[in-house]
Each structure stands twice: as C-alpha cells, then as structure tokens.
Design an enzyme around this catalytic site. Structure first.
Site, PDB file in Angstrom:
ATOM      1  N   HIS A  95       0.703  -1.220  -0.054  1.00 27.98           N
ATOM      2  CA  HIS A  95      -0.139   0.103  -0.012  1.00 27.98           C
ATOM      3  C   HIS A  95       0.823   1.306  -0.075  1.00 27.98           C
ATOM      4  O   HIS A  95       1.833   1.430   0.791  1.00 27.98           O
ATOM      5  CB  HIS A  95      -1.000   0.133   1.224  1.00 27.98           C
ATOM      6  CG  HIS A  95      -1.894   1.153   1.224  1.00 27.98           C
ATOM      7  ND1 HIS A  95      -2.774   1.287   0.415  1.00 27.98           N
ATOM      8  CD2 HIS A  95      -1.890   2.311   2.075  1.00 27.98           C
ATOM      9  CE1 HIS A  95      -3.420   2.314   0.591  1.00 27.98           C
ATOM     10  NE2 HIS A  95      -2.715   3.029   1.461  1.00 27.98           N
ATOM     11  N   SER A  96       0.470   2.141  -0.738  1.00 25.08           N
ATOM     12  CA  SER A  96       1.368   3.552  -0.798  1.00 25.08           C
ATOM     13  C   SER A  96       2.747   3.169  -1.321  1.00 25.08           C
ATOM     14  O   SER A  96       2.970   2.624  -2.241  1.00 25.08           O
ATOM     15  CB  SER A  96       1.036   4.299   0.380  1.00 25.08           C
ATOM     16  OG  SER A  96       1.151   5.615   0.171  1.00 25.08           O
ATOM     17  N   MET A  97       3.542   3.680  -0.493  1.00 23.25           N
ATOM     18  CA  MET A  97       5.105   3.460  -0.646  1.00 23.25           C
ATOM     19  C   MET A  97       5.059   1.956  -0.729  1.00 23.25           C
ATOM     20  O   MET A  97       6.212   1.629  -1.659  1.00 23.25           O
ATOM     21  CB  MET A  97       5.778   4.061   0.667  1.00 23.25           C
ATOM     22  CG  MET A  97       7.416   3.904   0.447  1.00 23.25           C
ATOM     23  SD  MET A  97       8.632   4.387   1.804  1.00 23.25           S
ATOM     24  CE  MET A  97       8.279   2.892   2.786  1.00 23.25           C
ATOM     25  N   SER A 123      -1.738  -1.191  -4.029  1.00 25.17           N
ATOM     26  CA  SER A 123      -2.889  -0.313  -3.714  1.00 25.17           C
ATOM     27  C   SER A 123      -2.520   1.198  -3.099  1.00 25.17           C
ATOM     28  O   SER A 123      -1.353   1.562  -2.614  1.00 25.17           O
ATOM     29  CB  SER A 123      -3.414  -0.885  -2.364  1.00 25.17           C
ATOM     30  OG  SER A 123      -4.206  -0.244  -1.457  1.00 25.17           O
TER      31      SER A 123
END
Length: 262
Positions: A95-97, A123
C-alpha cells in the site's frame, strides 16, 4: 540461512503462523507504517496462507535502527529476506510507498530468477513512472503532521500523544524522503500480473496515474476503483480481502502445476 515457515524475525512478522500453508502473502506497509497495520489481514487469511508482514527499520521495536531512506536499498535488503523463505506460490500486496517497494522487490527477484511473486497487488499508489514534485520530507514537524491528517492514515491516538508522535516522526520523514526521491528506470516492468486498487478521492493518485501501471507489467492487468481517499481500504477491507483471496487462489492453482518460485 533459511527462515522457517513459523518464524518471526526483525524483518519478517507472522502474527498467525501457519507453517503448513501452501501459499504465501507478503505485505509491504505504507510510508511511516509498520507490520502491525496488516494484523487484520493476517487474521483473515491464516492459516490457509502464510501471511508475512514486513517490518522496516526505524519503527516500533526497530525504532532505534536508522530508517532506510532509499527505495532501491530497502528493496535489495528485502530481496535477501524473501530469498531466505521457503518456496511457496506468493502474492505481494503493497500500500502506498509499499506498492512501489513491492514492485521494485518483485523486479529484483525476477531478474535473479528466484522466489519471484505470482502476482502483485498495488494499492493506493500511482504508477512508478509517474512524477510529482513532492517535498513533504522537507517540511517541519507541523507540516508533516498536516500531511498525515490530510491522508487520514495515522491512528488518532498518535496525534493526541506527543511522545508517540515524536517517536513516529523520524520514520515517517525518512519514508517520505525515500518515496519522494525515488525514480523509476525507464521501461522497468515485471512479468507477473498487476492488480491496482485505488480510491476515487485519493489526493495522491488520479485514475490516470493508477492506469499508468499498465506498461509496468508483461502480464495480466486490472484497476479496481473504490469510494474513498488514500486509505480507502480501511472502509472497504472486505472487498480488498476479496481481491487478495482471488490472487492467492490463482497462485495456489498455479503452484499445483509448476514448481514454486518459477
């Protein structure tokens, strides 16, 4: 050195060990996040899957270790940890990074021809090739806190506890420096399929930026859009889990017809 299927290490966290499982899910946290973010995911998929949540240096019980402020260096270290795991069909979820980190880790494993994932779920993150001029890591403490509030990804209890916040800020700043200074090599792609999950009101990712993941895979590709912002998955955990479940089942089926890690 081989990490046993029920083992927990500095990097590898298993909240519900399941050594007898035939498929694995490896979870890559967001900037400032920790392995414990994926405790509910572990509870949902264990013991059918070996759920591994990664713990980066600089947070929680690793808070005294220096944060790694380079995505490539962190991916190299994660490759070493994943190579020490047993062979099982594997799905990456970031998720994200963590989505970018999962992509870079998958790329390295594919290049080495070992322990490469069956598929990648990215994500809450725009494609690695997209660029924005973001400088959150250069802000003062109040500026970083404002960013966290905007994304609504930090437990409200942390905002109300100065000591907890001071402990968390170095890792948050270091992670932001890592992801904001990251650049993707032109043409970099993985062979494994990619599923992109995104929120329709995410200030960090437009739909076009989510679709821009497409050239980064030689495999099957899809984008799933959910109502919500950067942490849409908090309000749609059941639907996100359904996507994970489908990928795990596909990995398990593939593992029954081909050697794991191929």
């Amino acid at each position: 050195m081989v990490t046993k299927d029920d083992a927990t290490t500095a990097w590898i966290r298993r909240y519900h060990p399941s050594g007898g499982s035939t498929v694995r899910l490896i979870c890559f946290p967001h900037a400032g996040g920790s392995a414990s973010f994926f405790h509910p995911v572990s509870a949902r998929f264990s013991p059918d899957a070996d759920v591994v949540a990664l713990q980066y240096p600089g947070r929680q019980d690793r808070r005294r270790e220096p944060c790694i402020e380079d995505i490539g260096v962190l991916a190299d270290l994660l490759v070493e940890e994943i190579q020490a795991l047993s062979d099982k069909p594997t799905v990456f979820f970031g998720h994200s990074m963590g989505a970018v980190l999962a992509f870079e880790t998958a790329f390295r494993l594919e290049q080495q021809g070992v322990k490469r994932p069956h598929s990648l779920i990215a994500s809450g993150r725009r494609a690695p090739s997209t660029r924005r001029d973001e400088q959150v890591h250069k802000r003062d403490a109040n500026g970083i806190i404002s960013e966290l509030r905007l994304l609504n990804g930090t437990d409200s209890a942390v905002f109300g506890d100065d000591e907890l916040l001071r402990m968390a800020l170095p890792a948050i700043r270091g992670d932001y420096r890592a992801i904001e200074t990251y650049t993707c090599e032109p043409g970099r792609k993985v062979r494994c399929p990619i599923t992109v999950l995104t929120g329709d009101a995410d200030p960090k990712t437009t739909l076009e930026e989510a679709i821009a993941w497409r050239p980064h895979t030689e495999g099957w590709f899809q984008v799933k859009v959910f109502p919500g912002g950067h942490f849409f998955l908090a309000d749609h955990q059941a639907e996100v889990n359904n996507e994970i479940a489908r990928e795990l089942e596909a990995a398990r089926s593939a593992g029954q017809s081909a050697p794991a890690g191929r």
